[in-house]
Design a protein around this motif. Structure first.
Motif, PDB file in Angstrom:
ATOM      1  N   GLY A  84      42.878  40.052  40.638  1.00  0.00           N
ATOM      2  CA  GLY A  84      43.870  40.800  41.375  1.00  0.00           C
ATOM      3  C   GLY A  84      43.244  41.879  42.245  1.00  0.00           C
ATOM      4  N   ALA A 108      45.669  47.148  37.187  1.00  0.00           N
ATOM      5  CA  ALA A 108      46.917  46.472  36.817  1.00  0.00           C
ATOM      6  C   ALA A 108      46.663  45.460  35.708  1.00  0.00           C
ATOM      7  CB  ALA A 108      47.517  45.781  38.035  1.00  0.00           C
ATOM      8  N   SER A 109      47.557  45.388  34.747  1.00  0.00           N
ATOM      9  CA  SER A 109      47.399  44.447  33.633  1.00  0.00           C
ATOM     10  C   SER A 109      47.606  43.013  34.115  1.00  0.00           C
ATOM     11  CB  SER A 109      48.387  44.779  32.523  1.00  0.00           C
ATOM     12  OG  SER A 109      49.700  44.880  33.025  1.00  0.00           O
ATOM     13  N   PRO A 110      46.944  42.042  33.489  1.00  0.00           N
ATOM     14  CA  PRO A 110      46.984  40.660  33.970  1.00  0.00           C
ATOM     15  C   PRO A 110      48.220  39.901  33.491  1.00  0.00           C
ATOM     16  CG  PRO A 110      45.525  40.804  32.086  1.00  0.00           C
ATOM     17  CD  PRO A 110      45.972  42.216  32.389  1.00  0.00           C
ATOM     18  N   ARG A 143      48.351  41.077  43.449  1.00  0.00           N
ATOM     19  CA  ARG A 143      48.053  42.431  42.969  1.00  0.00           C
ATOM     20  C   ARG A 143      47.440  42.383  41.567  1.00  0.00           C
ATOM     21  NH1 ARG A 143      51.087  46.186  39.773  1.00  0.00           N
ATOM     22  NH2 ARG A 143      50.083  48.226  39.952  1.00  0.00           N
ATOM     23  N   ARG A 144      48.034  41.605  40.697  1.00  0.00           N
ATOM     24  CA  ARG A 144      47.548  41.497  39.314  1.00  0.00           C
ATOM     25  C   ARG A 144      46.636  40.284  39.161  1.00  0.00           C
ATOM     26  NH1 ARG A 144      50.737  44.598  35.780  1.00  0.00           N
ATOM     27  NH2 ARG A 144      52.752  45.263  36.660  1.00  0.00           N
ATOM     28  N   THR A 145      45.695  40.369  38.254  1.00  0.00           N
ATOM     29  CA  THR A 145      44.889  39.216  37.894  1.00  0.00           C
ATOM     30  C   THR A 145      45.758  38.186  37.179  1.00  0.00           C
ATOM     31  OG1 THR A 145      42.817  40.450  37.745  1.00  0.00           O
ATOM     32  CG2 THR A 145      42.978  38.440  36.418  1.00  0.00           C
ATOM     33  N   ALA A 190      50.597  42.115  31.271  1.00  0.00           N
ATOM     34  CA  ALA A 190      51.863  42.309  31.978  1.00  0.00           C
ATOM     35  C   ALA A 190      52.916  41.318  31.514  1.00  0.00           C
ATOM     36  CB  ALA A 190      51.654  42.166  33.482  1.00  0.00           C
ATOM     37  N   ALA A 196      52.722  38.171  39.406  1.00  0.00           N
ATOM     38  CA  ALA A 196      51.405  38.718  39.741  1.00  0.00           C
ATOM     39  C   ALA A 196      51.476  39.777  40.816  1.00  0.00           C
ATOM     40  CB  ALA A 196      50.460  37.597  40.176  1.00  0.00           C
ATOM     41  N   ASP A 242      54.051  48.341  38.622  1.00  0.00           N
ATOM     42  CA  ASP A 242      53.877  48.929  37.295  1.00  0.00           C
ATOM     43  C   ASP A 242      55.180  49.457  36.740  1.00  0.00           C
ATOM     44  OD1 ASP A 242      51.201  48.336  37.232  1.00  0.00           O
ATOM     45  OD2 ASP A 242      50.560  50.299  37.976  1.00  0.00           O
TER      46      ASP A 242
END
Length: 454
Positions: free
Chosen positions: A262, A267-269, A309-311, A340, A446, A450
């Motif tokens: 990401g 950011a959490s995946p 944005r997120r993995t 996430a 993804a 947040d």
């Protein structure tokens, strides 16, 4: 229809998804117009080049090496194996016969994972018949001791596969109950919805301190034959069973991990899971090569369209079939990390028809975006919370937000855990519908904020 052909209707749907999900959506060109079909090619190649992949076996290890090479070739980052150790159950000789009071008849039988052994000469005894798991539980020990228990489980097909949990108790827990009551062995009607003369495999578990007894499933038609004989001469029906499995302690297995990095490292995946192992009778096409193809294809489409944005972390878990060891190992290694959301594809390859959510209240706008994106595919939100699957079970229990893309399971248990789990059972058009649904959902998750997901 070939795996690479694309119905015109899905091209239109993909274009509508592009408009619905705005800038977060993957390109409709790669998703619906390209002749390349990663989901089909993964399913075809894995089942053709590796075939069955029993947990903890050399074949499962070969599948992990294959998976690493394939995911690297697809352009994913941080591709690696994460190894762990696990006990392994190995199948041996498996035979069964009805021996009395009528002429001997051989049955189609398969041993249940973790079954005990009969010894090389087998065992023969009177059959104690029970019409279901509850009847076995309620039976006095004297009705079971020294006999071979038979549990009748007439599972019916359902779109949501809801009968599996109820009728599956005969397989999941029946052998342990029978062992505690002094049974010599247990045979069950296969936990399936077909009428073919094939037996359905699957794992069973014995409670701590309970010595495993021989445990097997017979095909539906053979179960019918057994019942007819029992109805004619209940006290005289006898069965001979030969099972010679063995257990190997602490063998190697492992998970395969790959990522779409990401743009926001903080950011959490989002976790997308399937399982790489399979039972040994078929080639594990619907269970679960197709699931691995679906999630990898969807992640690839998101990656091709632009960095999310997120993995997105792909988890091709090992050893799911025999107790979810891969999912547990993933949680042991990564459970302290924030996630996430998590999703799993492990219910075949037929079309997605419903989406279920178990997300925080803050994610209501997110659920609305996902529902709107999936509506053109005929997918509507369900009324029950998402429950996840075995490979994300530990994450679910820890409170990770979950989304379930529910597949049509009407024919799933005709094929599940049988020699019929082969590539020809995968419908390319329905497989592609799964990929479209997963691509839209992953793209939205993804790119969530947040304030919507942890």
């Amino acid at each position: 229809m070939t795996g690479s052909s694309i119905p015109a209707r899905l091209v239109g749907i993909a274009a509508l998804l592009l408009a619905t999900t705005a800038s977060a959506a993957p390109s409709a060109v790669d998703l619906a117009q390209s002749g390349d079909d990663p989901a089909w090619s993964i399913t075809e190649d894995l089942t053709t080049e590796i075939g069955p992949r029993p947990a903890g076996s050399d074949r499962e290890a070969a599948a992990r090496r294959w998976a690493v090479d394939r995911l690297k070739a697809m352009g994913f980052a941080n591709v690696r194996e994460e190894a762990y150790q696990m006990p392994v159950w190995q199948r041996g000789t498996e035979e069964a016969w009805l021996t009395a009071p009528f002429l001997p008849q051989k049955l189609t039988v398969v041993g249940l994972g973790n079954s005990g052994a009969t010894g090389p000469k087998g065992i023969e005894a009177e059959v104690a018949y029970f019409d279901g798991y509850d009847a076995l539980v309620a039976a006095p020990d004297a009705a079971v001791k020294g006999k071979i228990v038979f549990v009748d489980n007439q599972m019916k097909a359902a779109q949501d596969g809801s009968g599996y949990g109820y009728f599956g108790r005969g397989r999941f827990m029946g052998p342990s109950v029978a062992a505690k009551k002094g049974a010599l062995a247990i045979v069950i009607r296969s936990i399936g919805t077909d009428s073919h003369r094939i037996a359905h495999a699957g794992v069973t578990n014995f409670d701590d301190g309970v010595t495993p007894i021989p445990a097997a499933a017979i095909s539906g038609p053979d179960a019918d034959q057994l019942v007819r004989q029992w109805q004619r001469r209940p006290g005289a029906l006898r069965l001979k069973l030969l099972l010679t499995p063995r257990r190997l302690e602490q063998q190697a297995s492992g998970n395969v991990i790959a990522e779409v990095p990401g743009s926001d490292p903080a950011a959490s995946p989002v976790i997308a899971a399937c399982h790489l192992d399979s039972w040994d009778q078929g080639t594990g096409a619907i269970d679960d090569a197709a699931g691995c193809g679906i999630i990898a294809a969807a992640a690839k489409h998101v990656m091709t369209a632009g960095q999310p944005r997120r993995t997105i972390r792909i988890l091709w878990a090992g050893a799911e079939e025999v107790g979810g060891f891969g999912g547990k190992a993933y949680f042991d290694a990564h459970g302290k990390e924030r996630h996430a959301a998590a999703l799993e594809s492990d219910f075949g390859a037929d079309r997605v028809w419903r989406v279920d959510f178990k997300l925080p209240d803050s994610a209501k706008p997110l659920t609305e975006r996902i529902a709107a994106a999936l509506a053109p595919l005929g997918i509507t939100p369900g009324k029950t919370p998402a429950s996840g699957g075995t490979d994300i079970g530990a994450l679910t229990a820890a409170g990770t937000p979950i989304v379930d893309l529910q597949q049509d399971g009407t024919r799933y248990f005709d094929i599940h855990h049988t020699p019929d789990d082969t590539l020809d059972k995968v419908d390319p058009a329905q497989l592609r519908q799964n990929v479209v649904a997963w691509t839209a959902t992953l793209a939205i998750l993804a790119n969530s904020s947040d304030s919507e997901l942890p």
